[in-house]
Design a protein around this motif. Sequence first.
Motif, PDB file in Angstrom:
ATOM      1  N   ILE A  84       1.077  -1.280  -0.082  1.00 27.81           N
ATOM      2  CA  ILE A  84      -0.083   0.023  -0.418  1.00 27.81           C
ATOM      3  C   ILE A  84       1.130   1.122   0.343  1.00 27.81           C
ATOM      4  CG2 ILE A  84      -1.890   1.438   1.289  1.00 27.81           C
ATOM      5  CD1 ILE A  84      -2.431  -1.326   2.839  1.00 27.81           C
ATOM      6  N   PHE A  88       3.857   0.296  -1.696  1.00 28.59           N
ATOM      7  CA  PHE A  88       3.569  -0.108  -3.911  1.00 28.59           C
ATOM      8  C   PHE A  88       4.844   0.153  -4.076  1.00 28.59           C
ATOM      9  CE2 PHE A  88       0.692   1.001  -7.828  1.00 28.59           C
ATOM     10  CZ  PHE A  88       1.199   0.714  -7.879  1.00 28.59           C
ATOM     11  N   GLY A 180      -3.828   0.688  -8.954  1.00 33.42           N
ATOM     12  CA  GLY A 180      -3.375  -0.302  -8.629  1.00 33.42           C
ATOM     13  C   GLY A 180      -3.559  -1.566  -9.401  1.00 33.42           C
ATOM     14  N   THR A 182      -1.892  -5.595 -10.374  1.00 30.50           N
ATOM     15  CA  THR A 182      -1.339  -6.945  -9.727  1.00 30.50           C
ATOM     16  C   THR A 182      -0.228  -7.826 -10.856  1.00 30.50           C
ATOM     17  OG1 THR A 182      -2.369  -9.143  -9.467  1.00 30.50           O
ATOM     18  CG2 THR A 182      -3.296  -7.836 -11.588  1.00 30.50           C
ATOM     19  N   LEU A 191      -1.358  -1.042  -4.751  1.00 27.36           N
ATOM     20  CA  LEU A 191      -1.963   0.051  -4.692  1.00 27.36           C
ATOM     21  C   LEU A 191      -1.944   1.144  -3.876  1.00 27.36           C
ATOM     22  CD1 LEU A 191      -5.451   0.501  -4.898  1.00 27.36           C
ATOM     23  CD2 LEU A 191      -5.502  -0.596  -2.466  1.00 27.36           C
TER      24      LEU A 191
END
Lengths: 222, 81
Positions: A84, A88, A180, A182, A191
């Motif tokens: 986060i 990130f 965000g 993946t 994110l």
Amino acid sequence: MKIGVVTFPGTLDDRDAARAATHAGTMAISLWHNDADLKGVDAVILPGGFSYGDYLRCGAISRFAPVMEKIIDAANGGMPLLGICNGFQVLCEAHLLPGALTRNHELHFLCRDQKLEITNNQTAWTSSYSVGQEIVIPLKNGEGSFQCDDAILAALEGEGRIIARYVGKNPNGSRNKIAGITNARGNVVGLMPHPEHAIDTLTGPTADGLGFFTSVLKALVK
Amino acid sequence: MAKIVVDVMLKPEILDPQGVAVSAALPRLGFTFAKSVRQGKRFEIEVDGEPTPAQLAEVAKAAETLLANPVIETFTVRVEK
């Protein structure tokens, strides 16, 4: 289920991340940056803050912390891993996720409640949401502009690896309003906004962020 | 003792908001020469004796690993007399 929350020197949001993990029904375990030991956790959160003072580049030094070597190995083996904000940035510096986070395009540090659209609910961290669902969670960062080259952007779009986008005006100049992303496997998520600050209306603007933490619980129980 | 200098710059295609801000401030002070400004980082590394090619290669490796992020930045390595 045990979720590890890493504390680097300069991490701010480890307490809230641990509280969110607990609120979702998991057990939060503190992990220290200088320990090459994951204490048997089933998933890891890299919380927000200013690890190592953001020196050099955000996340550039944290990425080489002893605990990160173990986390990178475990994530490559499929362990759910959520980064986060500063987390990130660490994931991008560690090359677990593509691209990089750069200075917000208008140079301001932003701190506000931000509307997002969830665009992928097939990851370990987003299955509690529906695609197209709009959520409001805090956004607070100075270097949140997601940048990558055209080939990576096309791959992220083509493979559905963008998990959330900003709704309305682009707050920080992120390419394609990316909030965000993946990895291909769906176990690693980065994110920029903060779901851990929005898990109940007593302390947050909404409870919209809790879904990230209930999602991973579902993924681990499966 | 010699000095090895590593210059790190954002790639041209990456937006540099700090450079843009500096570029906007210059004309306000009467400096009208700049068409654009890009801001980067400079690392000065001291080593004993004359740097060997192997040492410079090692510095380049360190620059690629830590000093610069090749996703968004380029770097140069040179010896300063």
